[in-house]
Design a protein around this motif. Structure first.
Motif, PDB file in Angstrom:
ATOM      1  N   ILE A 126       0.820  -1.204   0.000  1.00 45.79           N
ATOM      2  CA  ILE A 126       0.000   0.000   0.000  1.00 45.79           C
ATOM      3  C   ILE A 126       0.856   1.257   0.000  1.00 45.79           C
ATOM      4  CG2 ILE A 126      -1.699   1.339   1.288  1.00 45.79           C
ATOM      5  CD1 ILE A 126      -2.903  -1.211   2.282  1.00 45.79           C
ATOM      6  N   GLY A 127       1.729   1.379   0.981  1.00 48.92           N
ATOM      7  CA  GLY A 127       2.460   2.624   1.117  1.00 48.92           C
ATOM      8  C   GLY A 127       3.870   2.613   0.606  1.00 48.92           C
ATOM      9  N   ALA A 128       4.358   1.466   0.136  1.00 51.97           N
ATOM     10  CA  ALA A 128       5.727   1.323  -0.369  1.00 51.97           C
ATOM     11  C   ALA A 128       6.758   1.597   0.722  1.00 51.97           C
ATOM     12  CB  ALA A 128       5.964   2.238  -1.576  1.00 51.97           C
ATOM     13  N   SER A 129       6.362   1.469   1.992  1.00 55.65           N
ATOM     14  CA  SER A 129       7.296   1.671   3.093  1.00 55.65           C
ATOM     15  C   SER A 129       8.030   0.363   3.380  1.00 55.65           C
ATOM     16  CB  SER A 129       6.554   2.142   4.346  1.00 55.65           C
ATOM     17  OG  SER A 129       5.546   1.221   4.702  1.00 55.65           O
ATOM     18  N   PRO A 130       9.331   0.414   3.769  1.00 58.61           N
ATOM     19  CA  PRO A 130      10.081  -0.815   4.027  1.00 58.61           C
ATOM     20  C   PRO A 130       9.694  -1.457   5.353  1.00 58.61           C
ATOM     21  CG  PRO A 130      11.449   1.104   4.456  1.00 58.61           C
ATOM     22  CD  PRO A 130      10.169   1.616   3.880  1.00 58.61           C
TER      23      PRO A 130
END
Length: 221
Positions: free
Chosen positions: A90-94
């Motif tokens: 969803i957020g492309a956060s690692p």
């Protein structure tokens, strides 16, 4: 036409929606008026490059509490230290986490090892309840590995012929998939529309699914 979602894995994301977005509660379609602050949601998203924002194709409301999990794409694998980095879908956060000898790793119907986890693979991870998010993975399900071929059958929920992009609600797992189309065959082009039922054979190319064949199975109602 925007909502802010607190994303599992950390951070808050502003997600756009409009009349193209389908909103569901308990399987029944509803309107944006049903969206309430504070409730759990599941959102199928895409990147709307024209508006430089994350756009919701489908929003499912009232998702029940469940064990901590996340779905996304593997970006780093360290077999020696048994650690991985995942880019949240969803957020492309690692999301960083570790794998122990008790972690179950599944690919289809087979149980595999950490050596089968490759960068670019799309996975679903369940974390140990007492160590959510960047802790210890309890189970890793490999959804798609780069180069794999998949057959999708279902109804088109989103269509942008100019960008060569469609979304399909797959009947096998009731999930919504974004599929890129490099060239739309002439014999099906006029029949493609939101609501049309299709059968698509696609190749997973790491960040995306690309259609190889498209066949119409039922016209839109």
């Amino acid at each position: 036409d925007k909502m802010t979602v607190k994303v599992f894995g950390g951070g808050r994301w502003k997600i756009g929606f409009d009349e193209r977005t389908h909103i569901f509660r308990n399987g029944a379609e509803t309107t944006q008026l049903a969206i309430k602050k504070g409730e759990r949601v599941s959102v199928d998203t895409m990147l709307d490059k024209s508006h430089h924002e994350v756009f919701a194709r489908n929003i499912r409301l009232g998702i029940p509490e469940s064990p901590a999990d996340v779905e996304g794409q593997i970006t780093e694998v360290n077999p020696e230290h048994r650690t991985l980095v995942l880019r949240d879908q969803i957020g492309a956060s690692p999301v960083r986490f570790s794998v122990s000898g008790d972690t179950r790793i599944i690919h289809g119907t087979r149980t595999v090892s950490i050596n089968d986890l490759r960068p670019g693979s799309l996975v679903h991870v369940q974390f140990s309840p007492d160590r959510p998010n960047r802790g210890l993975a309890r189970e890793i399900n490999i959804i798609a590995a780069p180069g794999s071929s998949f057959t999708f059958v279902g109804k088109i929920t989103f269509l942008d012929m100019h960008r060569g992009l469609l979304a399909l609600q797959n009947v096998t797992d009731d999930k919504n998939y974004e599929i890129h189309v490099n060239q739309i065959p002439a014999d099906v082009k006029d029949g493609l529309a939101v609501g049309t039922e299709v059968r698509i054979v696609a190749t997973f190319e790491g960040p995306k699914y690309t259609a190889q064949t498209i066949a119409l199975t039922k016209p839109a109602e």
